[in-house]
Design an enzyme around this catalytic site. Sequence first.
Site, PDB file in Angstrom:
ATOM      1  N   GLY A 278       0.768  -1.237   0.000  1.00  0.00           N
ATOM      2  CA  GLY A 278       0.000   0.000   0.000  1.00  0.00           C
ATOM      3  C   GLY A 278       0.793   1.278   0.000  1.00  0.00           C
ATOM      4  O   GLY A 278       0.220   2.370   0.045  1.00  0.00           O
ATOM      5  N   GLU A 320       4.174  -6.421   1.739  1.00  0.00           N
ATOM      6  CA  GLU A 320       3.786  -6.836   0.389  1.00  0.00           C
ATOM      7  C   GLU A 320       3.690  -5.657  -0.571  1.00  0.00           C
ATOM      8  O   GLU A 320       2.611  -5.350  -1.084  1.00  0.00           O
ATOM      9  CB  GLU A 320       2.421  -7.531   0.457  1.00  0.00           C
ATOM     10  CG  GLU A 320       2.419  -8.759   1.326  1.00  0.00           C
ATOM     11  CD  GLU A 320       1.023  -9.305   1.606  1.00  0.00           C
ATOM     12  OE1 GLU A 320       0.914 -10.500   1.882  1.00  0.00           O
ATOM     13  OE2 GLU A 320       0.051  -8.522   1.553  1.00  0.00           O
ATOM     14  N   GLY A 322       3.600  -3.716  -3.915  1.00  0.00           N
ATOM     15  CA  GLY A 322       3.439  -3.999  -5.341  1.00  0.00           C
ATOM     16  C   GLY A 322       3.781  -2.739  -6.105  1.00  0.00           C
ATOM     17  O   GLY A 322       4.833  -2.619  -6.742  1.00  0.00           O
ATOM     18  N   ARG A 323       2.896  -1.746  -5.952  1.00  0.00           N
ATOM     19  CA  ARG A 323       3.065  -0.467  -6.655  1.00  0.00           C
ATOM     20  C   ARG A 323       4.440   0.160  -6.391  1.00  0.00           C
ATOM     21  O   ARG A 323       5.083   0.672  -7.305  1.00  0.00           O
ATOM     22  CB  ARG A 323       1.985   0.491  -6.163  1.00  0.00           C
ATOM     23  CG  ARG A 323       1.960   1.817  -6.885  1.00  0.00           C
ATOM     24  CD  ARG A 323       1.027   2.812  -6.192  1.00  0.00           C
ATOM     25  NE  ARG A 323      -0.169   2.234  -5.666  1.00  0.00           N
ATOM     26  CZ  ARG A 323      -1.351   2.237  -6.270  1.00  0.00           C
ATOM     27  NH1 ARG A 323      -1.486   2.806  -7.431  1.00  0.00           N
ATOM     28  NH2 ARG A 323      -2.403   1.676  -5.708  1.00  0.00           N
ATOM     29  N   ARG A 360      -6.947   3.699 -14.562  1.00  0.00           N
ATOM     30  CA  ARG A 360      -6.855   4.268 -13.209  1.00  0.00           C
ATOM     31  C   ARG A 360      -7.396   5.696 -13.122  1.00  0.00           C
ATOM     32  O   ARG A 360      -7.958   6.083 -12.114  1.00  0.00           O
ATOM     33  CB  ARG A 360      -5.411   4.205 -12.696  1.00  0.00           C
ATOM     34  CG  ARG A 360      -4.880   2.764 -12.594  1.00  0.00           C
ATOM     35  CD  ARG A 360      -3.600   2.677 -11.781  1.00  0.00           C
ATOM     36  NE  ARG A 360      -3.829   3.006 -10.390  1.00  0.00           N
ATOM     37  CZ  ARG A 360      -3.590   4.162  -9.846  1.00  0.00           C
ATOM     38  NH1 ARG A 360      -3.042   5.132 -10.571  1.00  0.00           N
ATOM     39  NH2 ARG A 360      -3.858   4.377  -8.585  1.00  0.00           N
ATOM     40  N   TYR A 364     -10.256   5.774 -10.487  1.00  0.00           N
ATOM     41  CA  TYR A 364      -9.892   6.321  -9.168  1.00  0.00           C
ATOM     42  C   TYR A 364      -9.634   7.819  -9.207  1.00  0.00           C
ATOM     43  O   TYR A 364      -9.108   8.372  -8.240  1.00  0.00           O
ATOM     44  CB  TYR A 364      -8.616   5.665  -8.635  1.00  0.00           C
ATOM     45  CG  TYR A 364      -8.560   4.173  -8.723  1.00  0.00           C
ATOM     46  CD1 TYR A 364      -9.476   3.372  -8.041  1.00  0.00           C
ATOM     47  CD2 TYR A 364      -7.572   3.545  -9.480  1.00  0.00           C
ATOM     48  CE1 TYR A 364      -9.403   1.995  -8.126  1.00  0.00           C
ATOM     49  CE2 TYR A 364      -7.497   2.174  -9.563  1.00  0.00           C
ATOM     50  CZ  TYR A 364      -8.424   1.402  -8.883  1.00  0.00           C
ATOM     51  OH  TYR A 364      -8.349   0.044  -8.963  1.00  0.00           O
ATOM     52  N   CYS A 391     -14.682   4.966 -27.201  1.00  0.00           N
ATOM     53  CA  CYS A 391     -15.974   5.639 -27.347  1.00  0.00           C
ATOM     54  C   CYS A 391     -16.579   5.912 -25.991  1.00  0.00           C
ATOM     55  O   CYS A 391     -17.557   5.273 -25.590  1.00  0.00           O
ATOM     56  CB  CYS A 391     -16.894   4.773 -28.181  1.00  0.00           C
ATOM     57  SG  CYS A 391     -16.369   4.812 -29.870  1.00  0.00           S
ATOM     58  N   GLU A 392     -15.975   6.823 -25.278  1.00  0.00           N
ATOM     59  CA  GLU A 392     -16.459   7.160 -23.951  1.00  0.00           C
ATOM     60  C   GLU A 392     -15.791   8.458 -23.535  1.00  0.00           C
ATOM     61  O   GLU A 392     -14.574   8.588 -23.629  1.00  0.00           O
ATOM     62  CB  GLU A 392     -16.060   6.013 -22.999  1.00  0.00           C
ATOM     63  CG  GLU A 392     -16.614   6.198 -21.636  1.00  0.00           C
ATOM     64  CD  GLU A 392     -16.824   4.881 -20.893  1.00  0.00           C
ATOM     65  OE1 GLU A 392     -17.075   3.845 -21.525  1.00  0.00           O
ATOM     66  OE2 GLU A 392     -16.730   4.927 -19.663  1.00  0.00           O
ATOM     67  N   TYR A 421      -0.622  -1.656 -11.983  1.00  0.00           N
ATOM     68  CA  TYR A 421      -2.078  -1.613 -12.186  1.00  0.00           C
ATOM     69  C   TYR A 421      -2.497  -0.952 -13.503  1.00  0.00           C
ATOM     70  O   TYR A 421      -3.602  -0.440 -13.609  1.00  0.00           O
ATOM     71  CB  TYR A 421      -2.772  -0.929 -11.003  1.00  0.00           C
ATOM     72  CG  TYR A 421      -2.441  -1.594  -9.682  1.00  0.00           C
ATOM     73  CD1 TYR A 421      -2.920  -2.867  -9.386  1.00  0.00           C
ATOM     74  CD2 TYR A 421      -1.617  -0.965  -8.745  1.00  0.00           C
ATOM     75  CE1 TYR A 421      -2.599  -3.499  -8.190  1.00  0.00           C
ATOM     76  CE2 TYR A 421      -1.291  -1.585  -7.549  1.00  0.00           C
ATOM     77  CZ  TYR A 421      -1.781  -2.857  -7.284  1.00  0.00           C
ATOM     78  OH  TYR A 421      -1.459  -3.476  -6.099  1.00  0.00           O
TER      79      TYR A 421
END
Length: 463
Positions: A278, A320, A322-323, A360, A364, A391-392, A421
């Site tokens: 985290g 742990e 990751g990022r 992301r 987020y 298309c958004e 991610y």
Amino acid sequence: MSRSAHPAGPRHADVLTEGHYSAPAADLNVLDEKVWSRTVTRDADGALTVGGIAVARLAEEFGTPAYFLDESDFRARCRAWSEAFGPDADVFYAGKAFLSRAVVRWLKEEGLNLDVCSGGELTTALDAGMPAERIAFHGNNKTVAEIERAVEAGIGRIVLDSFQEIVRVAHIAQRHGVRQRVQIRVTVGVEAHTHEFIATAHEDQKFGIALADGQAAEAVRRALSLDGLDLIGVHSHIGSQIFDMAGFEVSARRVVQLLAEIRDEHGVELPEIDLGGGLGIAYTSEDDPREPHEIAKALSDIVTRECESAKLRTPRISVEPGRAIVGPTAFTLYEVGTIKPLEGLRTYVSVDGGMSDNIRTALYDAEYSVALVSRASDAEPMLVRVVGKHCESGDIVVKDAFLPADLAPGDLIAVPATGAYCRSMASNYNHALRPPVVAVRDGEARVIVRRETEEDLLRLDVG
Ligand code: LLP
């Protein structure tokens, strides 16, 4: 510190700075070291290079969009984490951030362990030769088949996430005639200061077993009573992209308190605690992440202090990240397509990827930086929004940033800090082809995950 082939000049005095947009860097050619991987620099012509290779060459050879991963930076970050925590702790890289067989081999060589959270990640880890005992298995709804495979493989630990799973894993282990090493994931009730979707230690959510109402103590009771389980410790993960160490400290304190209660009730001192991942990284110049050694010191100080006061033996700590390991090591390279200036608002810069390679921002509200990387430019900065080709209208890669006003179709731009991610959450929305991941090291570039092709799409479409 910044790196640039172009000396900064007093050029961009009166640019668009109203509203909440921060002013652009004094010189858009300057790369902020915080957000770029370590071997990234600009060459004499102002073009960006990584691992000694110019982006124009990379684009020519591998196409765009593509993720370029700085292998020596990845390895250096692995070493920084394991050296910071030392021999009395374990670092598990969280594979959900980005996993491939090459990454597994790097982790193995650098002495890290691996956290997986699905059968697919487990298969990748085992296939690339990660010893099963160095793997931890997470997830709030592991299937029976996944648990079977993990137990059969001799996985190092399974992190139990519910009362049902305690029984499920115990039965499967017994059927295989083993005592499975397990931890219990507890929710410690900390409000982590991060986006709601990536906060995980408050009680009203799907992960873990609550500490507050005695549920975690009950889970420990049950796990200790089952022959198939070897309960080695307690696990807590409070969320992701967190800068403030206070949440980790509260979490560590509560986990140690639980260990003390377990000792008082059962006469057992569980040997391990896992404080999860985290830790935040810099996506823009505004972010100030902690270094691994600061994190290691803060966590080990608090655990040691709490254990002393509870008269407990200090447990082995695991973490742990990751990022924090893979995030800063990669950037996404895009080719600029349509440029649409909207008078009085901003200029929309469309690229050849978008929310299919970086969800992301849409999901987020994540902030990213962007730079023109195929050349230097002395043009004035213009306020841009970098958008994809989907298309958004929410298909935004970088919400607000400055790029030189002479930006033109065909220029290459890069978004740094996309190692975590982005590829792992990439999709085929609008039948987009997921980009390749290219590892770059010491003047050599090689594809570690190839680009998807239209044949790949049609192969899945069997109807
Ligand atoms: N350990 C556990 C049990 C986790 O659930 C996670 C992340 C990690 C470690 C690694 O967290 P990290 O160090 O990478 O922050 N997709 C979101 C992040 C979701 C994280 C899920 N769990 C994002 O793009 O921000």
